[in-house]
Write an enzyme that holds these catalytic residues in place. Structure first.
Site, PDB file in Angstrom:
ATOM      1  N   PHE A  49      -1.319   8.299   4.444  1.00  0.00           N
ATOM      2  CA  PHE A  49      -2.203   8.980   5.648  1.00  0.00           C
ATOM      3  C   PHE A  49      -3.140   9.586   4.850  1.00  0.00           C
ATOM      4  CE2 PHE A  49       1.628   9.886   8.909  1.00  0.00           C
ATOM      5  CZ  PHE A  49       1.719   8.295   9.277  1.00  0.00           C
ATOM      6  N   CYS A  66      -1.197   4.484   0.668  1.00  0.00           N
ATOM      7  CA  CYS A  66      -2.058   5.539   0.761  1.00  0.00           C
ATOM      8  C   CYS A  66      -1.729   6.679   1.301  1.00  0.00           C
ATOM      9  CB  CYS A  66      -3.035   4.531   1.940  1.00  0.00           C
ATOM     10  SG  CYS A  66      -3.710   3.205   1.519  1.00  0.00           S
ATOM     11  N   SER A  73       5.849   5.364   8.540  1.00  0.00           N
ATOM     12  CA  SER A  73       5.329   5.079   7.221  1.00  0.00           C
ATOM     13  C   SER A  73       6.241   5.289   6.093  1.00  0.00           C
ATOM     14  CB  SER A  73       3.867   5.703   7.144  1.00  0.00           C
ATOM     15  OG  SER A  73       3.267   5.450   5.684  1.00  0.00           O
ATOM     16  N   ASN A 131       5.279   6.202   3.028  1.00  0.00           N
ATOM     17  CA  ASN A 131       4.299   6.636   2.263  1.00  0.00           C
ATOM     18  C   ASN A 131       4.250   8.258   2.363  1.00  0.00           C
ATOM     19  OD1 ASN A 131       3.870   4.047   0.882  1.00  0.00           O
ATOM     20  ND2 ASN A 131       2.358   3.946   2.497  1.00  0.00           N
ATOM     21  N   THR A 132       4.894   8.761   3.539  1.00  0.00           N
ATOM     22  CA  THR A 132       4.763  10.255   3.627  1.00  0.00           C
ATOM     23  C   THR A 132       6.437  10.559   3.397  1.00  0.00           C
ATOM     24  OG1 THR A 132       2.900  10.144   4.908  1.00  0.00           O
ATOM     25  CG2 THR A 132       4.498  12.072   5.369  1.00  0.00           C
ATOM     26  N   LYS A 165       5.908   4.139  17.042  1.00  0.00           N
ATOM     27  CA  LYS A 165       5.920   2.974  16.114  1.00  0.00           C
ATOM     28  C   LYS A 165       7.013   3.025  15.143  1.00  0.00           C
ATOM     29  CE  LYS A 165       2.811   0.540  12.946  1.00  0.00           C
ATOM     30  NZ  LYS A 165       1.341   0.251  12.543  1.00  0.00           N
ATOM     31  N   ASN A 209       6.368  -1.216  11.430  1.00  0.00           N
ATOM     32  CA  ASN A 209       5.430  -0.841  10.402  1.00  0.00           C
ATOM     33  C   ASN A 209       5.676  -1.647   8.907  1.00  0.00           C
ATOM     34  OD1 ASN A 209       3.755   0.790   8.706  1.00  0.00           O
ATOM     35  ND2 ASN A 209       4.041   2.644   9.992  1.00  0.00           N
ATOM     36  N   ASN A 262       0.954  -1.117  -0.065  1.00  0.00           N
ATOM     37  CA  ASN A 262       0.022  -0.110  -0.036  1.00  0.00           C
ATOM     38  C   ASN A 262       0.978   1.163   0.022  1.00  0.00           C
ATOM     39  OD1 ASN A 262      -0.439   1.913   2.575  1.00  0.00           O
ATOM     40  ND2 ASN A 262       0.071   0.001   3.345  1.00  0.00           N
TER      41      ASN A 262
END
Length: 455
Positions: free
Chosen positions: A190, A188, A272, A274-275, A314, A343, A186
């Site tokens: 956030f 996504c 994450s 993805n950021t 995390k 994560n 994924n």
């Protein structure tokens, strides 16, 4: 002339009515349609048999349900979800996810009525968990289905990640299945409705959950209050930062001020993939400064006898040995209440290389992540000497997997990808398998097994 025409029409319609003649002309269609006899639909022999069997099954099922005990009927309901779950595989992954959350929010999923086995009970942060199996952040991002998901029998669940300002996240498609590998990728980014929307939902649920009190016997025999400050089930809130934010610390502080009153524990998500720039906050100095700032924001608020919610961090699985040592040192020095390990990963193991989806960017979760995340968990437990509760997350799909996480140092364990594939029936199965593992090796409780590989 007009009178003769009208008389002709009247006679013609009368003739057609008496002779059951079906007219072709439009001016008599309405008059004749009301007089025609209605045909009774005829069903085929197979149709009548099918209808009879269906009605019989409904009647028989209802009669059976009224005679069995609640535990048996509850088990049947969870097993029945296995028939529905494959349907979701034919849908777009994000559409399937939205349908699953909507079903949980509306109570269209089973409710676990069977009490957890005493061997699964554990106390962490002064709170009693009826079992150590939880639902990781990312499934219910906007706190839409807290009651329904906790009702599946999870010992705890985590909503979020929640950002201060609503944001759409990355462009679609952004979720990719790898079913043969039991994995998901994924990116996504956030996607969140923001802290205001989440606060409204949690506030509404807060009062309701307070009324639902229950207790569970601990392995030692004394009474342990099940759940957190808001009622049955422990609720964590996972905090994130907005993509365009230039001050990450301010985003997390805003989340603490708005949402901590509803949380049994808080999570700073700095892992994450993805950021952009988020994982840089895992550096020693950056992490120390961030934790100090967020702790101060939490502690400056007024709290009752129970005190402020525990603060967890995390972390990612894609860390060097030095990174892991730095995080452990900061966690001990700053007295962080817990670490969630881990994560998703940006690595692509050889086991998924033949899958076309493996080339997609984003975080990989599921079975291929298990070994990597468990190795990080093991190292962190050794470095922190078991003084900080660790939450094992990554690749758990069975009770044996959960047990291996616990032996490696996890006090609690979280699911995500396996739950997305396995559905509600997975939850009671994992708990039963975990209890069997504990009993097999002579442990009387989960706490006895935590870090057992190093004792």
């Amino acid at each position: 002339m007009a009178r003769r025409a009208a008389l002709c029409v009247t006679r013609k319609c009368t003739l057609m009515r008496d002779s059951n003649y079906i007219p072709n002309r439009l001016f008599c269609a309405t008059a004749s349609a009301a007089q025609l006899p209605k045909k009774v639909p005829q069903f085929s022999k197979k149709g009548r048999i099918f209808t009879g069997v269906a009605i019989g099954l409904l009647i028989g099922g209802g009669a059976y349900a009224s005679t069995v005990d609640e535990a048996t009927f509850c088990g049947w309901l969870f097993s029945a979800t296995k028939l529905v779950n494959p349907f979701f595989a034919y849908l777009d992954p994000e559409v399937a996810h939205r349908l699953a959350v909507a079903a949980a929010a509306r109570g269209w999923i089973p409710v676990e009525k069977r009490p957890d086995l005493p061997i699964l009970g554990i106390r962490v942060w002064g709170r009693g968990f009826s079992n150590p199996i939880g639902l990781a952040a990312g499934f219910d991002k906007n706190a839409e289905a807290v009651e329904g998901l906790l009702g599946l029998g999870f010992g705890f669940m985590e909503v979020g990640s929640v950002t201060p300002i609503p944001q759409e996240g990355n462009s679609k498609p952004r979720i990719f299945r790898l079913p043969n590998e039991g994995a998901i990728i994924n990116r996504c980014g956030f996607n969140s409705e923001g802290i205001v929307a989440v606060a409204k939902r949690l506030g509404a649920q807060h009062g309701k959950r307070k009324l639902e009190t229950s207790t569970v016997a601990s392995p030692a025999g004394d009474e342990v209050v099940r759940g957190g400050k808001s009622g049955p089930g422990i609720l964590g809130v996972n905090l994130g930062k907005n993509k365009a934010s230039e001050d990450a610390g301010a985003d997390y502080v805003q989340g603490v001020h708005t949402l901590s009153q509803y949380a049994d524990y808080l999570v700073i998500n700095i892992s994450s993939p993805n950021t952009p720039g988020l994982r840089q906050l895992q550096g020693r100095k950056q992490l120390k400064d961030l934790v100090k700032r967020v702790q101060a924001a939490r502690d400056e608020m007024q709290w009752g006898e129970e005190g402020p919610p525990p603060l967890l961090v995390k972390i990612a699985p894609d860390l060097s040995k030095q990174d892991i040592e730095d995080i452990a040192a900061v966690a001990l020095a700053m007295r962080v209440d817990g670490l969630i390990i881990t994560n998703t990963t940006i690595q692509r193991p050889d086991t998924i290389s033949n899958n076309p989806a493996s080339v997609e960017s984003g975080g990989l979760s599921g079975k291929p992540l298990f070994s990597l995340s468990t190795n990080i968990l093991r190292e962190m437990y050794i470095l922190t000497k078991g003084r900080i509760p660790l939450v094992g997350c990554g690749g758990v799909s069975s009770g044996e997997d959960a047990y291996r996480k616990i032996r490696a140092g996890a006090t609690l364990v979280q699911l995500y990808t396996a739950f997305a594939y396995g559905g509600p029936a997975l939850v009671p199965r994992i708990k039963a398998e975990l209890a069997e593992c504990l009993e097999r090796d002579g442990f009387k409780s989960v706490s006895e097994a935590v870090g057992a590989d190093y004792r």
